[in-house]
Design a protein around this motif. Sequence first.
Motif, PDB file in Angstrom:
ATOM      1  N   ASP A  89       1.180  -1.063  -0.446  1.00 42.88           N
ATOM      2  CA  ASP A  89       0.160  -0.120  -0.115  1.00 42.88           C
ATOM      3  C   ASP A  89       1.004   1.249  -0.126  1.00 42.88           C
ATOM      4  N   GLU A  90       0.066   1.981  -0.236  1.00 44.13           N
ATOM      5  CA  GLU A  90       1.244   3.182  -0.038  1.00 44.13           C
ATOM      6  C   GLU A  90       1.012   4.211   1.633  1.00 44.13           C
ATOM      7  N   VAL A  91       2.149   4.757   1.898  1.00 48.33           N
ATOM      8  CA  VAL A  91       3.219   4.897   3.176  1.00 48.33           C
ATOM      9  C   VAL A  91       2.374   6.428   3.823  1.00 48.33           C
ATOM     10  N   ARG A  92       2.047   5.868   5.195  1.00 49.23           N
ATOM     11  CA  ARG A  92       1.650   7.341   5.497  1.00 49.23           C
ATOM     12  C   ARG A  92       2.201   7.158   7.128  1.00 49.23           C
ATOM     13  N   LEU A  93       2.971   8.465   7.550  1.00 47.30           N
ATOM     14  CA  LEU A  93       3.533   8.191   8.615  1.00 47.30           C
ATOM     15  C   LEU A  93       2.301   8.393  10.100  1.00 47.30           C
ATOM     16  N   ALA A  94       2.117   8.022  11.008  1.00 48.82           N
ATOM     17  CA  ALA A  94       1.225   7.981  11.642  1.00 48.82           C
ATOM     18  C   ALA A  94       1.507   8.446  13.173  1.00 48.82           C
ATOM     19  N   HIS A  95       2.896   8.352  13.625  1.00 53.17           N
ATOM     20  CA  HIS A  95       3.512   7.879  14.708  1.00 53.17           C
ATOM     21  C   HIS A  95       5.366   8.830  14.271  1.00 53.17           C
ATOM     22  N   SER A  96       5.566   9.651  15.814  1.00 52.50           N
ATOM     23  CA  SER A  96       6.849  10.051  15.736  1.00 52.50           C
ATOM     24  C   SER A  96       7.176   9.746  16.573  1.00 52.50           C
ATOM     25  N   GLY A  97       8.696   9.629  17.071  1.00 51.19           N
ATOM     26  CA  GLY A  97       9.173   9.102  18.039  1.00 51.19           C
ATOM     27  C   GLY A  97      10.731   9.326  18.164  1.00 51.19           C
ATOM     28  N   ALA A  98      10.932   9.448  19.184  1.00 50.85           N
ATOM     29  CA  ALA A  98      12.309   9.322  19.470  1.00 50.85           C
ATOM     30  C   ALA A  98      12.625   8.696  21.564  1.00 50.85           C
ATOM     31  N   ILE A  99      13.206   8.239  22.038  1.00 47.25           N
ATOM     32  CA  ILE A  99      14.160   7.471  23.187  1.00 47.25           C
ATOM     33  C   ILE A  99      15.394   7.911  23.011  1.00 47.25           C
ATOM     34  N   LEU A 100      15.909   8.905  23.548  1.00 45.37           N
ATOM     35  CA  LEU A 100      17.226   9.462  24.585  1.00 45.37           C
ATOM     36  C   LEU A 100      17.469   9.293  25.520  1.00 45.37           C
ATOM     37  N   CYS A 101      18.299   7.535  26.181  1.00 49.85           N
ATOM     38  CA  CYS A 101      18.905   7.328  27.422  1.00 49.85           C
ATOM     39  C   CYS A 101      20.832   7.152  27.293  1.00 49.85           C
ATOM     40  N   ASN A 102      20.951   6.931  28.223  1.00 48.78           N
ATOM     41  CA  ASN A 102      22.669   6.611  28.514  1.00 48.78           C
ATOM     42  C   ASN A 102      22.120   5.119  29.741  1.00 48.78           C
ATOM     43  N   GLU A 103      24.224   5.638  30.300  1.00 51.46           N
ATOM     44  CA  GLU A 103      23.724   4.356  31.005  1.00 51.46           C
ATOM     45  C   GLU A 103      23.088   3.763  32.640  1.00 51.46           C
ATOM     46  N   THR A 104      22.319   5.013  32.749  1.00 47.76           N
ATOM     47  CA  THR A 104      21.161   4.483  33.675  1.00 47.76           C
ATOM     48  C   THR A 104      20.460   3.991  33.023  1.00 47.76           C
ATOM     49  N   ARG A 105      20.159   3.538  32.360  1.00 53.68           N
ATOM     50  CA  ARG A 105      18.618   3.079  31.915  1.00 53.68           C
ATOM     51  C   ARG A 105      18.020   1.488  32.098  1.00 53.68           C
ATOM     52  N   SER A 106      17.882   1.331  32.054  1.00 53.92           N
ATOM     53  CA  SER A 106      17.846  -0.135  33.033  1.00 53.92           C
ATOM     54  C   SER A 106      17.155  -1.150  31.884  1.00 53.92           C
ATOM     55  N   PHE A 107      17.553  -2.570  31.748  1.00 55.83           N
ATOM     56  CA  PHE A 107      17.290  -3.466  30.812  1.00 55.83           C
ATOM     57  C   PHE A 107      15.760  -2.581  30.739  1.00 55.83           C
ATOM     58  N   CYS A 108      15.353  -2.931  28.601  1.00 57.70           N
ATOM     59  CA  CYS A 108      13.857  -2.565  28.613  1.00 57.70           C
ATOM     60  C   CYS A 108      13.139  -3.576  28.413  1.00 57.70           C
ATOM     61  N   ASP A 109      12.479  -3.740  28.987  1.00 58.67           N
ATOM     62  CA  ASP A 109      11.558  -4.762  29.098  1.00 58.67           C
ATOM     63  C   ASP A 109      10.439  -5.333  27.304  1.00 58.67           C
TER      64      ASP A 109
END
Length: 255
Positions: A89-109
């Motif tokens: 199908d032709e494509v549409r952008l439905a959600h934009s996002g970003a995640i910024l982390c460093n060494e303090t981030r825990s295991f991402c479930d």
Amino acid sequence: MTKPKLSMKSKLAQQVYDQGYCLLEGFFSTKNREEIIQILYQVWVDNGKPSMAGQFGYVLHPVLEFAPDLAPFYAQPEIVDLLAEVLQDEVRLAHSGAILCNETRSFCDWHCHLNGDRFNQWYPKPKNHHGVDRLLCNVYLHGSNSTTGELLVYPRKITDSRDMPFDDLLIEWQGQKIITCPPGSAVIFDTALFHAARRPTETGHRYIWGGHYQGKSNLTRHREDNWFQSPLIEQHRRNNPLFASLTDMRIPSSS
């Protein structure tokens, strides 16, 4: 009797159907990658340098609200063509996002992005549904490796169950795959794919940026839809035909 060939020509597109994801190693140039990183870093600074700890880190949803100048970077013809091939199908952008982390981030479930009324659940469950409704394209701006905390995925075919394969979301799963890739790599995956991330092992920032994509003929609302409209976004749409095409369709508001 020979099996009929699928209409998808791309090996990468076929990988999404066979294992739930595909990898475009080092897709973004160093120049573009550094520009995206600088835009996101400035957002973090302008907002008071919030914590990057926790399960995900500092989450920006929709990122285009905070960083509208990221708009042109969504207009990547090779990626859009691949998304269209998988979605048929032709494509549409439905959600934009970003995640910024460093060494303090825990295991991402372990989690997925199915359109359910509960976390990690798909409801109502369709009968005999074997397709891809929606895709994620995440760009690992600092790469995926032992220092940044590797991306983990649990491969699945489109015919596999959409139920959680294991109950414990805080441990590594038997059968998982470890994704390593250089900075600027893009990972495209089905929203039904369960994924997680190991904890970073060294000091430093780790940014992930991207979006969720749906076929233009698929008007089904999703709990993570977050389109953001602004004069700056409209200016980018006027200046960039491909970005305009990605964002020229809105899901009608409910009445």
